[in-house]
Design a protein around this motif. Structure first.
Motif, PDB file in Angstrom:
ATOM      1  N   GLU A 171       4.345   3.613  -1.376  1.00  0.00           N
ATOM      2  CA  GLU A 171       2.973   3.433  -2.322  1.00  0.00           C
ATOM      3  C   GLU A 171       2.996   1.650  -2.344  1.00  0.00           C
ATOM      4  N   ALA A 172       1.964   1.204  -2.237  1.00  0.00           N
ATOM      5  CA  ALA A 172       1.648  -0.384  -2.609  1.00  0.00           C
ATOM      6  C   ALA A 172       1.909  -0.263  -3.991  1.00  0.00           C
ATOM      7  N   PRO A 173       2.402  -1.700  -4.691  1.00  0.00           N
ATOM      8  CA  PRO A 173       2.652  -1.770  -5.935  1.00  0.00           C
ATOM      9  C   PRO A 173       1.421  -1.803  -6.722  1.00  0.00           C
ATOM     10  N   ASP A 174       1.537  -1.257  -7.826  1.00  0.00           N
ATOM     11  CA  ASP A 174       0.309  -0.960  -8.851  1.00  0.00           C
ATOM     12  C   ASP A 174       0.530  -1.446 -10.240  1.00  0.00           C
ATOM     13  N   VAL A 257      -1.537  -7.581  -7.589  1.00  0.00           N
ATOM     14  CA  VAL A 257      -0.083  -6.726  -8.134  1.00  0.00           C
ATOM     15  C   VAL A 257       1.070  -7.400  -7.357  1.00  0.00           C
ATOM     16  N   ALA A 258       1.991  -8.063  -7.758  1.00  0.00           N
ATOM     17  CA  ALA A 258       2.943  -8.649  -7.349  1.00  0.00           C
ATOM     18  C   ALA A 258       4.497  -8.202  -7.896  1.00  0.00           C
ATOM     19  N   ALA A 270      -0.182  -6.328  -3.647  1.00  0.00           N
ATOM     20  CA  ALA A 270      -1.257  -5.489  -3.399  1.00  0.00           C
ATOM     21  C   ALA A 270      -2.344  -6.234  -3.974  1.00  0.00           C
ATOM     22  N   LEU A 271      -3.569  -6.323  -3.361  1.00  0.00           N
ATOM     23  CA  LEU A 271      -4.586  -6.823  -3.893  1.00  0.00           C
ATOM     24  C   LEU A 271      -5.649  -5.677  -3.948  1.00  0.00           C
ATOM     25  N   ARG A 272      -5.956  -5.289  -5.137  1.00  0.00           N
ATOM     26  CA  ARG A 272      -6.993  -4.008  -5.698  1.00  0.00           C
ATOM     27  C   ARG A 272      -8.304  -4.324  -6.013  1.00  0.00           C
ATOM     28  N   ASN A 273      -9.297  -3.332  -5.883  1.00  0.00           N
ATOM     29  CA  ASN A 273     -10.136  -3.527  -6.607  1.00  0.00           C
ATOM     30  C   ASN A 273     -10.095  -3.110  -8.061  1.00  0.00           C
ATOM     31  N   HIS A 274     -10.509  -4.076  -9.004  1.00  0.00           N
ATOM     32  CA  HIS A 274      -9.637  -4.075 -10.204  1.00  0.00           C
ATOM     33  C   HIS A 274     -10.255  -2.771 -11.120  1.00  0.00           C
ATOM     34  N   ARG A 275     -11.492  -2.490 -10.865  1.00  0.00           N
ATOM     35  CA  ARG A 275     -12.129  -1.151 -11.779  1.00  0.00           C
ATOM     36  C   ARG A 275     -11.555   0.215 -11.145  1.00  0.00           C
ATOM     37  N   LYS A 276     -11.586  -0.021  -9.541  1.00  0.00           N
ATOM     38  CA  LYS A 276     -11.413   1.620  -9.060  1.00  0.00           C
ATOM     39  C   LYS A 276      -9.960   1.558  -8.590  1.00  0.00           C
TER      40      LYS A 276
END
Length: 289
Positions: A171-174, A257-258, A270-276
């Motif tokens: 899993e990618a970091p979160d 998230v690093a 990981a670069l994520r959609n902040h809301r979803k």
């Protein structure tokens, strides 16, 4: 058969190259294999003003050492030159940048004279078409100081062979991270410092014409911004890989998230959609010992 070498005496106009690539896209049917062509440019000196503008858009602090992604910025016109060659079999229009790996063998400083080169290799099947690796190198004299490996997908194309299974991944970091509110003109900002004027990045209407719901961020801006966020903690020599999973729509809000871990000081990003929470870009940085 010897490799054909195309030597550029100066940086080409990417706007003109894109126009040429668009005009010739319909004639490129994926036949004939990759040409044995290398594009080179020698004796390149970094423009401090251009570097400062790039650093500002991507979040870097201006310093003597060049960002790894700025070296990609220098070789990108060579890549587009390669794509516009008559024997290059795949169309630039509709292509997708899947992954980008940068290898920094040692810090490169802005006062050094650089020799750049680019070529394409390893055309292979993908579930959505054909993927090709574009290899780039930067030398200082006889010393290899930087390498790039950009993997492009040409959708709808076909090539003989089996599609390899997708490898299993952790899993990618979160979790908590850096919140970035990306303005709608970010694509135009980055195009100004990179020369990449692909219509999918420039305006919502041109992006919609290419099948996107709105304009999307350049993948190379994402990689640059993600590495800039940890720039003061990167080693002198490393390999940074980014996989562009989903388009980063603009305007929008993202979360970086690093996580650093392991005895070697590697990073998982990981670069994520902040809301979803959707994973948009996944990254890794591995030190070179």
């Amino acid at each position: 058969m010897s490799t054909k070498v195309i030597e550029l005496k100066s940086a080409p106009s990417l706007g003109k190259l894109y126009a040429k690539a668009v005009a010739s896209s319909r004639g490129r049917r994926g036949k004939g294999g990759l040409p044995d062509v290398k594009v080179v440019r020698k004796g390149v000196k970094v423009d401090p003003s251009a570097l400062a503008d790039y650093d500002h858009v991507c979040g870097y602090t201006l310093r003597e050492q060049l960002p790894a992604t700025y070296l990609h910025n220098l070789v990108f016109p060579l890549q587009v030159t390669l794509f516009t060659q008559g024997k290059y079999p795949y169309p630039l229009v509709g292509s997708v940048h899947l992954d980008n790996t940068l290898t920094v063998h040692r810090p490169v400083t802005m006062d050094e004279t650089l020799d750049l080169s680019t070529w394409a290799t390893n055309a292979r099947p993908h579930k959505s078409g054909v993927q090709v690796d574009v290899v780039s190198q930067v030398h200082v004299g006889d010393e290899l100081v930087w390498e790039g490996l950009a993997t492009y997908l040409y959708r709808g194309q076909r090539i003989d062979g089996d599609v390899p299974p997708r490898p299993e991944e952790d899993e990618a970091p979160d979790g908590p991270g850096i919140i970035w509110r990306l303005p709608g003109d970010l694509g135009r900002q980055f195009s100004t410092v990179s020369g990449d004027v692909n219509p999918i990045h420039m305006h919502p209407l041109s992006a919609k014409a290419m099948g996107f719901p709105s304009a999307i961020v350049h993948g190379m801006w994402s990689q640059a911004a993600m590495l800039a966020a940890i720039d003061n903690r990167l080693p002198d020599a490393y390999v940074a890989t980014m996989s562009f999973r989903k388009p980063v729509l603009i305007p929008g809000t993202t979360r970086l998230v690093a996580h650093q871990g392991g005895q070697d000081g590697s990073w998982e990003l990981a670069l994520r959609n902040h809301r979803k929470g959707t994973e948009l870009v996944r990254g890794q940085v591995r030190p070179i010992s």
